[in-house]
Design a protein around this motif. Structure first.
Motif, PDB file in Angstrom:
ATOM      1  N   ASP A 116       0.580  -1.544   0.310  1.00 35.29           N
ATOM      2  CA  ASP A 116       0.436   0.142  -0.151  1.00 35.29           C
ATOM      3  C   ASP A 116       0.628   1.699  -0.088  1.00 35.29           C
ATOM      4  OD1 ASP A 116      -2.171   1.206   0.247  1.00 35.29           O
ATOM      5  OD2 ASP A 116      -3.001   0.867   2.017  1.00 35.29           O
ATOM      6  N   GLY A 119       4.089   0.624  -3.311  1.00 36.27           N
ATOM      7  CA  GLY A 119       3.817  -0.341  -4.633  1.00 36.27           C
ATOM      8  C   GLY A 119       4.872  -1.532  -4.802  1.00 36.27           C
ATOM      9  N   ARG A 130      -4.792  -3.151  -1.088  1.00 34.89           N
ATOM     10  CA  ARG A 130      -4.475  -1.851   0.003  1.00 34.89           C
ATOM     11  C   ARG A 130      -5.142  -2.218   1.742  1.00 34.89           C
ATOM     12  NH1 ARG A 130      -2.637   2.772  -4.361  1.00 34.89           N
ATOM     13  NH2 ARG A 130      -2.180   3.211  -2.196  1.00 34.89           N
ATOM     14  N   PHE A 140       1.738   6.498  -3.988  1.00 31.79           N
ATOM     15  CA  PHE A 140       1.935   5.173  -2.453  1.00 31.79           C
ATOM     16  C   PHE A 140       2.612   5.914  -1.922  1.00 31.79           C
ATOM     17  CE2 PHE A 140       2.162   2.393  -6.917  1.00 31.79           C
ATOM     18  CZ  PHE A 140       1.224   1.352  -6.023  1.00 31.79           C
TER      19      PHE A 140
END
Length: 206
Positions: A116, A119, A130, A140
């Protein structure tokens, strides 16, 4: 903190491709991504590092390659020692690393958070969604190019967007880091945006 002095030799003998990693607190190793899970399993099963304390990553910036390094922090509940393992993601544009959820169930949320914020995709993860930002968030936030105060974005709910006519705006940090003043009541000492509303055209008030 107790140091496992034998672990460096044991890891070097078992995994010749590892190299020592500079560390001020505990033994640490760099390992090729393809061998990362095997080293983690060896540390867990043969060396007693049974607890995954943390899993995170480092973004060295878009100008460097390899750009991303995944880091695992392990603890031995029998030796009472720590070790750190780091592996560079082979690809910079689409970074990935095999999941450690097969070794520690607790890796699940750590990997979701790392995905999250940075990336990095963990291949084989059972549910890589996420965990802090909403689905569809386009950035990100812990990547080097992401501004400290955030980026303006659309709200995740179109109905809310239609109602309020305003997206998520950047935090009003006035260009400065968060600050806290010691020695005051806690309510006054809470970290807050540093006041730099003044600049070369507008002098700071006395």
């Amino acid at each position: 903190m107790t140091t496992d002095v034998a672990i460096t030799t044991a890891v070097a003998q078992q995994f010749p491709s590892t190299t020592p990693r500079a560390s001020l607190d505990c033994p640490a190793f760099n390992v090729p991504a393809a061998e990362a899970l095997a080293l983690l399993q060896y540390l867990r099963d043969a060396q007693g590092y049974d607890f995954l304390m943390d899993l995170t990553a480092v973004d060295w910036s878009a100008e460097q390659s390899p750009r991303f390094t995944v880091v695992w922090h392990l603890y031995s509940s029998t030796k009472h020692c720590y070790v750190r393992v780091a592996a560079a993601c082979p690809a910079d544009a689409d970074p990935a690393m095999p999941t450690a959820t097969g070794l520690w169930a607790g890796a699940d949320w750590h990997e979701r958070e790392t995905y999250d914020m940075l990336g990095i995709k963990f291949t084989g993860h059972p549910d890589l969604r996420r965990i802090l930002m909403w689905d569809g968030y386009p950035y990100f936030p812990l990547r080097k190019e992401f501004p400290l105060a955030g980026l303006p974005t659309e709200m995740s709910d179109a109905e809310i967007n239609e109602e309020i006519k305003v997206g998520v705006i950047s935090a009003p940090m006035a260009g400065g880091p968060f600050v806290a003043t010691p020695g005051e009541p806690m309510s006054e000492a809470e970290p807050r945006a540093k006041d730099e509303a003044w600049n070369e055209k507008k002098e700071k008030p006395e």
